[in-house]
Design a protein around this motif. Structure first.
Motif, PDB file in Angstrom:
ATOM      1  N   TRP A  20      34.569 -50.646 -22.831  1.00 55.12           N
ATOM      2  CA  TRP A  20      33.201 -49.884 -22.286  1.00 55.12           C
ATOM      3  C   TRP A  20      32.857 -49.114 -22.973  1.00 55.12           C
ATOM      4  O   TRP A  20      33.080 -49.719 -24.382  1.00 55.12           O
ATOM      5  N   LEU A  21      31.410 -48.382 -23.026  1.00 58.54           N
ATOM      6  CA  LEU A  21      30.558 -48.884 -23.298  1.00 58.54           C
ATOM      7  C   LEU A  21      30.489 -46.936 -23.967  1.00 58.54           C
ATOM      8  O   LEU A  21      30.047 -46.758 -24.838  1.00 58.54           O
ATOM      9  N   VAL A  22      30.804 -46.194 -23.360  1.00 55.23           N
ATOM     10  CA  VAL A  22      31.423 -44.753 -23.993  1.00 55.23           C
ATOM     11  C   VAL A  22      33.108 -44.408 -24.192  1.00 55.23           C
ATOM     12  O   VAL A  22      33.695 -44.900 -23.340  1.00 55.23           O
ATOM     13  N   PRO A  23      33.450 -42.906 -24.418  1.00 51.45           N
ATOM     14  CA  PRO A  23      34.248 -42.693 -24.320  1.00 51.45           C
ATOM     15  C   PRO A  23      35.151 -42.329 -23.166  1.00 51.45           C
ATOM     16  O   PRO A  23      34.242 -41.638 -22.133  1.00 51.45           O
ATOM     17  N   ASP A  24      36.704 -42.526 -22.925  1.00 48.06           N
ATOM     18  CA  ASP A  24      37.424 -42.072 -21.857  1.00 48.06           C
ATOM     19  C   ASP A  24      37.331 -40.374 -21.692  1.00 48.06           C
ATOM     20  O   ASP A  24      36.685 -39.334 -22.676  1.00 48.06           O
ATOM     21  N   SER A  26      34.000 -39.286 -20.456  1.00 43.70           N
ATOM     22  CA  SER A  26      32.804 -38.299 -21.255  1.00 43.70           C
ATOM     23  C   SER A  26      31.956 -38.268 -19.790  1.00 43.70           C
ATOM     24  O   SER A  26      32.345 -38.908 -18.589  1.00 43.70           O
ATOM     25  N   VAL A  28      28.580 -38.847 -17.140  1.00 45.70           N
ATOM     26  CA  VAL A  28      28.253 -39.831 -17.258  1.00 45.70           C
ATOM     27  C   VAL A  28      26.859 -39.685 -16.254  1.00 45.70           C
ATOM     28  O   VAL A  28      26.922 -38.783 -15.594  1.00 45.70           O
ATOM     29  N   GLU A  32      23.617 -45.015 -16.605  1.00 50.91           N
ATOM     30  CA  GLU A  32      23.713 -45.082 -17.723  1.00 50.91           C
ATOM     31  C   GLU A  32      24.855 -46.327 -17.800  1.00 50.91           C
ATOM     32  O   GLU A  32      25.524 -46.404 -17.323  1.00 50.91           O
ATOM     33  N   ILE A  34      28.008 -47.875 -18.348  1.00 48.42           N
ATOM     34  CA  ILE A  34      29.186 -47.417 -18.722  1.00 48.42           C
ATOM     35  C   ILE A  34      30.368 -48.203 -19.721  1.00 48.42           C
ATOM     36  O   ILE A  34      31.478 -48.253 -20.560  1.00 48.42           O
ATOM     37  N   TYR A  35      30.184 -49.871 -18.820  1.00 51.12           N
ATOM     38  CA  TYR A  35      30.995 -50.725 -19.801  1.00 51.12           C
ATOM     39  C   TYR A  35      30.349 -51.921 -19.525  1.00 51.12           C
ATOM     40  O   TYR A  35      28.899 -52.347 -19.020  1.00 51.12           O
ATOM     41  N   GLU A  45      25.229 -55.093 -18.935  1.00 47.98           N
ATOM     42  CA  GLU A  45      25.962 -54.013 -19.085  1.00 47.98           C
ATOM     43  C   GLU A  45      25.991 -53.192 -17.878  1.00 47.98           C
ATOM     44  O   GLU A  45      25.220 -54.207 -16.994  1.00 47.98           O
ATOM     45  N   TYR A  56      39.274 -43.869 -18.057  1.00 50.95           N
ATOM     46  CA  TYR A  56      39.760 -45.455 -18.481  1.00 50.95           C
ATOM     47  C   TYR A  56      40.419 -45.792 -17.048  1.00 50.95           C
ATOM     48  O   TYR A  56      41.812 -45.066 -17.517  1.00 50.95           O
TER      49      TYR A  56
END
Length: 76
Positions: A20-24, A26, A28, A32, A34-35, A45, A56
Motif C-alpha cells: 500500500w502507498l497510503v495508510p489504512d 486514509s 483518498v 490517487e 493507493i498501491y 502504481e 486494507y
C-alpha cells in the motif's frame, strides 16, 4: 467497493502485490495512487477508482495473487 489485483496486460494471470502507498483508513481521491503491483516486466502504481476511505484487506506485500483477487476495500 473491492480493490482487486488488476489485469495490466492481456497475458497477465497474476501479479505481485508490492504494498500500500497510503495508510489504512486514509481518505483518498479518485486517481490517487493507493498501491503498487509488480510483474516480471514493470512495477505500476494503481490509482483509486473513486473517492473514499481505504481499508486494507489480508493481502501481504511482496506476495503473488491471481488477477481479480480482492486486496482491500474502498468505503464510498
Amino acid at each position: 467497493m473491492e480493490i482487486k489485483m488488476p489485469k495490466l496486460d492481456v497475458s497477465m494471470t497474476e501479479g505481485t502485490f508490492m504494498g500500500w502507498l497510503v495508510p489504512d483508513g486514509s481518505t483518498v481521491a479518485a486517481g490517487e495512487p493507493i498501491y503498487s503491483v509488480g510483474t516480471d516486466k514493470v512495477e505500476t502504481e494503481i490509482p483509486a477508482p473513486a473517492d473514499g476511505v481505504l481499508r486494507y484487506g489480508d493481502a501481504a506485500a511482496d506476495t503473488d495473487y491471481p488477477v481479480g483477487t480482492t486486496l482491500g476495500l474502498l468505503d464510498l
